[in-house]
Design a protein around this motif. Sequence first.
Motif, PDB file in Angstrom:
ATOM      1  N   SER A   1       0.806  -1.223   0.000  1.00 22.84           N
ATOM      2  CA  SER A   1       0.000   0.000   0.000  1.00 22.84           C
ATOM      3  C   SER A   1       0.839   1.274   0.000  1.00 22.84           C
ATOM      4  CB  SER A   1      -0.941   0.017   1.208  1.00 22.84           C
ATOM      5  OG  SER A   1      -0.201  -0.075   2.419  1.00 22.84           O
ATOM      6  N   ASP A   2       2.082   1.208   0.552  1.00 24.19           N
ATOM      7  CA  ASP A   2       2.907   2.424   0.565  1.00 24.19           C
ATOM      8  C   ASP A   2       4.332   2.211   0.055  1.00 24.19           C
ATOM      9  OD1 ASP A   2       4.299   1.193   2.658  1.00 24.19           O
ATOM     10  OD2 ASP A   2       3.225   2.299   4.206  1.00 24.19           O
ATOM     11  N   ASN A   3       4.767   0.940  -0.006  1.00 16.63           N
ATOM     12  CA  ASN A   3       6.089   0.570  -0.534  1.00 16.63           C
ATOM     13  C   ASN A   3       7.245   1.189   0.235  1.00 16.63           C
ATOM     14  OD1 ASN A   3       7.192  -1.215  -2.425  1.00 16.63           O
ATOM     15  ND2 ASN A   3       7.807   0.447  -3.791  1.00 16.63           N
ATOM     16  N   ASN A   4       7.020   1.647   1.465  1.00 17.63           N
ATOM     17  CA  ASN A   4       8.124   2.090   2.325  1.00 17.63           C
ATOM     18  C   ASN A   4       8.780   0.859   2.939  1.00 17.63           C
ATOM     19  OD1 ASN A   4       7.737   4.880   1.937  1.00 17.63           O
ATOM     20  ND2 ASN A   4       6.101   4.904   3.475  1.00 17.63           N
TER      21      ASN A   4
END
Length: 257
Positions: free
Chosen positions: A38-41
């Motif tokens: 969802s955020d790829n962090n």
Amino acid sequence: MKLQKPRVSIDLDSTFVTVQWNAIQNSSYYTVKYALTSDNNIINTLNVTSCSVVLTSLYPNTEYVVYVNTTVVTQSSQYTSFNFRTLTSNIMENKGSGSELYPSNFSNTYDLSKNSLGYSFDPDGNSLYVDGKFFQFCSFDLGTVKNKSHVNLQLQGASGNWETSSEKNCHFDNTILQVKIDGHTGWMNANCLRVPGIQDKEDGARVFDNTVNEEWNAIRVTLSSITSPNGSWQGTLYVRIGLSELKQSICGIKILS
């Protein structure tokens, strides 16, 4: 010459997964990193020499992406990416928190909050002050046990910020973990290392014996202090867990053996 990328496979569970890949000839090490899709962090990056790692403290029924590459001396391959969704956890019934550190009944005075991830600490709810921290609890009925000298227990759906304790004689950090054999013991401390040779089954008795090899979030609890006149006993095993951290949740506990 372009380095071969690892071929990745994953064994899924609800809050941890095992990532495996094929060995690359002359590899110095492998790099594994992962993130929520969802955020790829990037959540964490690991450098290992083996061909597998276990990613822990994941959230149930949640999509992640993992990246794996290899390095040979100073040359690195491209990353292999692999998307996966963790399994859904079954949330066990909470019998109640009780109203004391060693409660005599299963009232709901200090219950953990229940949500889709399991049970977690609610800062707006009632909590019990123990050794400088505020705790909320849930209790689970694990059924009848009979004539056991020990029992192996494993946390189910333990997601978020679970860590082992910095204290030498404890296991899980910022956690209360108690076990009770109904009719035979008090609430015994399953998070603090037992004292060899001490026979104690009252409230607060230390019964944590060891971790369970190759099993994530699993502990061995001694029941050797339980005795009966005819040498045989049985009773319902209750497990009670108290959390004080906002970034922790749990779905239940099961008996491994």
